[in-house]
Every structure is written in C-alpha cells, then in structure tokens.
Design a protein around this motif. Structure first.
Motif, mmCIF file in Angstrom:
data_model
loop_
_atom_site.group_PDB
_atom_site.id
_atom_site.type_symbol
_atom_site.label_atom_id
_atom_site.label_comp_id
_atom_site.label_asym_id
_atom_site.label_seq_id
_atom_site.Cartn_x
_atom_site.Cartn_y
_atom_site.Cartn_z
ATOM 1 N N ALA A 1 53.381 9.060 7.283
ATOM 2 C CA ALA A 1 51.932 8.885 7.097
ATOM 3 C C ALA A 1 51.138 9.331 8.404
ATOM 4 N N VAL A 2 50.132 10.146 8.247
ATOM 5 C CA VAL A 2 49.489 10.785 9.474
ATOM 6 C C VAL A 2 47.916 10.224 9.151
ATOM 7 N N LYS B 1 37.246 8.169 12.905
ATOM 8 C CA LYS B 1 38.475 8.150 12.038
ATOM 9 C C LYS B 1 37.972 8.503 10.543
ATOM 10 N N LEU B 2 38.758 9.317 10.076
ATOM 11 C CA LEU B 2 38.379 10.095 8.622
ATOM 12 C C LEU B 2 39.133 9.006 7.833
ATOM 13 N N PRO B 3 38.513 8.634 6.433
ATOM 14 C CA PRO B 3 39.139 8.154 5.475
ATOM 15 C C PRO B 3 40.378 8.574 4.785
ATOM 16 N N GLU B 4 40.649 9.936 4.938
ATOM 17 C CA GLU B 4 41.635 10.136 4.103
ATOM 18 C C GLU B 4 43.014 9.809 4.633
ATOM 19 N N LYS B 5 43.973 9.738 3.726
ATOM 20 C CA LYS B 5 45.476 9.568 4.270
ATOM 21 C C LYS B 5 46.227 10.651 3.703
ATOM 22 N N TYR B 6 47.029 11.224 5.024
ATOM 23 C CA TYR B 6 47.766 12.368 4.690
ATOM 24 C C TYR B 6 49.376 12.069 4.919
ATOM 25 N N GLN C 1 52.333 6.729 17.070
ATOM 26 C CA GLN C 1 50.883 7.053 17.886
ATOM 27 C C GLN C 1 51.137 8.457 18.504
ATOM 28 N N ASN C 2 51.850 9.291 18.058
ATOM 29 C CA ASN C 2 51.896 10.677 18.647
ATOM 30 C C ASN C 2 50.913 11.328 18.051
ATOM 31 N N THR C 3 50.531 12.409 18.918
ATOM 32 C CA THR C 3 49.397 13.216 18.514
ATOM 33 C C THR C 3 49.971 14.311 18.024
ATOM 34 N N LEU C 4 49.689 15.045 16.816
ATOM 35 C CA LEU C 4 50.131 16.389 16.231
ATOM 36 C C LEU C 4 48.948 17.481 16.132
ATOM 37 N N ASN C 5 48.531 17.597 17.459
ATOM 38 C CA ASN C 5 47.320 18.691 17.443
ATOM 39 C C ASN C 5 48.053 20.118 17.780
ATOM 40 N N LEU C 6 48.821 20.640 16.613
ATOM 41 C CA LEU C 6 49.431 21.942 16.653
ATOM 42 C C LEU C 6 48.171 22.832 16.571
ATOM 43 N N ALA C 7 48.489 24.024 17.165
ATOM 44 C CA ALA C 7 47.546 25.152 17.016
ATOM 45 C C ALA C 7 48.208 26.023 15.921
ATOM 46 N N LEU C 8 47.365 26.183 14.805
ATOM 47 C CA LEU C 8 47.693 27.123 13.662
ATOM 48 C C LEU C 8 46.949 28.083 13.506
ATOM 49 N N ASP C 9 47.673 29.274 13.012
ATOM 50 C CA ASP C 9 46.819 30.456 13.104
ATOM 51 C C ASP C 9 45.895 30.683 11.783
ATOM 52 N N ASN C 10 46.270 29.872 10.699
ATOM 53 C CA ASN C 10 45.323 29.645 9.553
ATOM 54 C C ASN C 10 44.582 28.492 9.261
ATOM 55 N N ALA C 11 44.438 27.951 10.404
ATOM 56 C CA ALA C 11 43.381 26.856 9.990
ATOM 57 C C ALA C 11 42.753 26.450 11.620
ATOM 58 N N LYS C 12 41.510 26.191 11.652
ATOM 59 C CA LYS C 12 40.789 25.813 12.980
ATOM 60 C C LYS C 12 41.168 24.345 13.093
ATOM 61 N N VAL D 1 47.138 11.780 14.114
ATOM 62 C CA VAL D 1 48.001 10.842 14.811
ATOM 63 C C VAL D 1 48.913 10.223 13.818
ATOM 64 N N ARG D 2 50.322 10.223 14.402
ATOM 65 C CA ARG D 2 51.523 10.009 13.286
ATOM 66 C C ARG D 2 51.612 8.283 13.555
ATOM 67 N N VAL D 3 51.174 7.745 12.495
ATOM 68 C CA VAL D 3 51.007 6.176 12.239
ATOM 69 C C VAL D 3 52.157 5.509 13.237
ATOM 70 N N VAL D 4 53.492 5.759 12.731
ATOM 71 C CA VAL D 4 54.727 4.900 13.140
ATOM 72 C C VAL D 4 54.774 5.007 14.871
#
Length: 310
Positions: A128-129, A117-122, A157-168, A152-155
């Motif tokens: 909150a994610v 788990k990474l420490p940053e909050k987004y 627990q859904n995963t939001l692993n979207l494929a994005l063209d501009n970020a790996k 992961v959407r905190v409220v």
C-alpha cells in the motif's frame, strides 16, 4: 556492524514532514489552513537603498508584514504571490476528496508549504502506498512555486519520490509573467498526480523483475556510497557506517526481509536510508533539509534507480 543499528527500525516512524508543520486536518479550505498554521501574513515590496540613501534600481526587498523581517532581495520584475493566493487553487481539489494534512514555513517564512493527502489508494509491488501533494511557495527569490507528488509507503513511512522519464512529479513556475494564468494551470496537478502514480506502478513492477544476488547488492551499495581516494580515517569510518546502515536495512528491516531479493527491494532500502537514517552530523536545519528533499527529490534514490535499471 554496530550493535545499535537495529534500533533504527520502527521507533516512532513518521513521515518527513511530521514535527515541522502544524496539523490542519480540520481546515475546510486553504485560507483556514493558512490561518491555523500561522501563515496568514502578507509580503510587501519596498525600495532599497545604499547606506548613504541612494536608491538601488532594479531591485526590491520582500518584507514580511507581521514582523517587518526582510525575506529576500529580488529583481523588480519579481511578482509576489501571497500565501493565500498561492494555495487558493487547492480549494477546487477538495471536492474530489483531497484533504489538508499539515502546513508550515521554513527559514522564518522564506519558504512556506501546505500538504494535502489524495483519496486514491495505490499498490506498488503488492504494498500500500498513499499519495500526497506538497504545495510550496517561496518569498526570498531563490525558489519557484511548486506542486510536488510525494508517494509514501504506508508500512514504514518511506518516501518514494522517484524521478521518472515518462511522468512529471513536480509542477513549478517562477515568480514572473502572468501569475494568474500560471496558477490556473496548477489545477491540473491531480491529473499529473494520477499519471505519476500509474508510471510509478509500472516502474515498481519492472524493478521487481530484476533479481539481485547478495553479492550484487553489496557491489551496488559500494558504488552508491563511494570511498574517496586516499580517505582520512574519519572519511573511511563515515563511508563504512553508511554502507553498513544500507546493508542492514536491505537484509534485516522487518518490512524488507520478507520481500524477494530484487531491485525494488533494493530501492526501498535506499529510500528507507534516505528518509529515516540519522545523519553523520545533525545540523540545526536537518529536518528542514530532509523535507526539502521530499519536495525536490533525493539524488541518492534516483542514482540507485538508474543503477539497477541500467
């Protein structure tokens, strides 16, 4: 609408990997985490031969050291990356506030993983994610070493692993060539993670600006979950059930019904379905397959994003 659809919501909601691995939150390094998770075994390569004892050139068997099971038959160019080595680079990330969560194996050790788990909050669209990194290694010759970003959407627990063209979202490498230098490159995954989360923030804001009428939502669901030509009664019932499930999540899920009716709410309904819906047939490896999609991505979510963003 079936009478028990609403029971799908918020009954013991957990992230997809809960129940699969072993909690390793007390581990101070990857070596300790691997031991706590029962992954402290090695892989050796052995020659293989025919039934009449003739050597088979060009191939070797990957054998698990603790129980002698054959994990896979691979090319003789295949480089074994031991569990400890595959995850050792994560130790350099711990100083930046990363903490270990769980670790485990799939298919009797053919695929192993460690989650941090990474420490940053987004915040995505005012919600909150939490960002996670999944580190995965395979020993059967069918997969690469992978590091995957999994928000992961905190409220809910859904995963939001979207494929994005501009970020790996995924860093990976095959088990061939100079593995030492390849694993050194993996230390840059924190940079990859931050870039991905920033791009995901932008995507969520853009999707929030796309308004959807109720009629359009239903059309999108019908397009995503297509009815086959000349369907059997079973196929018709299955498609109807899945469409009803997604529809109910979009309109009635407690965390979604308070959101504006837009494309971001629609994507979250699809993610909710992909992450938590009961399958039509729950196979013995259902949980493992769901976790694999956490790493590799879920095609239904990506198709939904392409649809609403077109």
């Amino acid at each position: 609408m079936s009478a028990n659809v609403e029971s799908m919501f918020y009954v013991g909601r957990t992230a997809p990997w809960h129940g699969l691995g072993v909690s390793v939150e007390e581990a101070l390094d990857s070596k300790k985490a691997i031991k706590m998770a029962g992954l402290d075994w090695t892989v050796r390569q052995e020659e293989i031969m025919t039934a009449d004892f003739k050597d088979i050139s060009g191939f070797k068997a990957n054998v698990r050291s603790d129980n002698g099971s054959i994990l896979g038959v691979v090319s003789d160019r295949y480089k074994v990356v031991q569990n400890e080595k595959a995850f050792s680079f994560t130790d350099s990330l711990i100083g930046n506030g990363v903490t270990y969560e769980t670790a485990g194996s799939l298919n009797d050790g053919k695929r192993i993983w460690l989650l941090a788990k990474l420490p940053e909050k987004y915040t995505l669209a005012d919600e909150a994610v939490e960002p996670f990194l999944v580190f995965s290694n395979s020993h059967d010759g069918t997969g690469a070493i992978k590091v995957a970003m999994t928000p992961v959407r905190v409220v809910c627990q859904n995963t939001l692993n979207l494929a994005l063209d501009n970020a790996k979202r995924i860093w990976s490498t095959i088990h061939m060539g100079d593995m030492k230098n390849k694993l050194e490159d993996a230390r840059n995954t924190l940079l990859m993670a931050d870039r991905y989360m920033m791009a995901l923030q932008d995507r969520s804001e853009n999707l929030s600006l796309i308004k959807l009428t109720d009629k359009k939502v239903i059309q999108n669901i019908e397009e995503l979950i297509k009815m086959p030509d000349n369907p059997t009664e079973l196929q018709k019932n299955n498609v109807t059930r899945m469409r009803s499930d997604i529809t109910h999540r979009y309109f009635e899920a407690p965390d979604l019904k308070v959101l504006p009716k837009n494309a971001w709410r629609f994507i979250n309904a699809i993610s909710d379905f992909a992450t938590h819906a009961e399958p039509l047939r729950k196979t013995s490896n259902y949980t493992e397959n769901l976790f694999a999609k956490t790493i590799d991505g879920h095609p239904l979510i990506d198709r939904a994003v392409q649809m609403v963003a077109a």
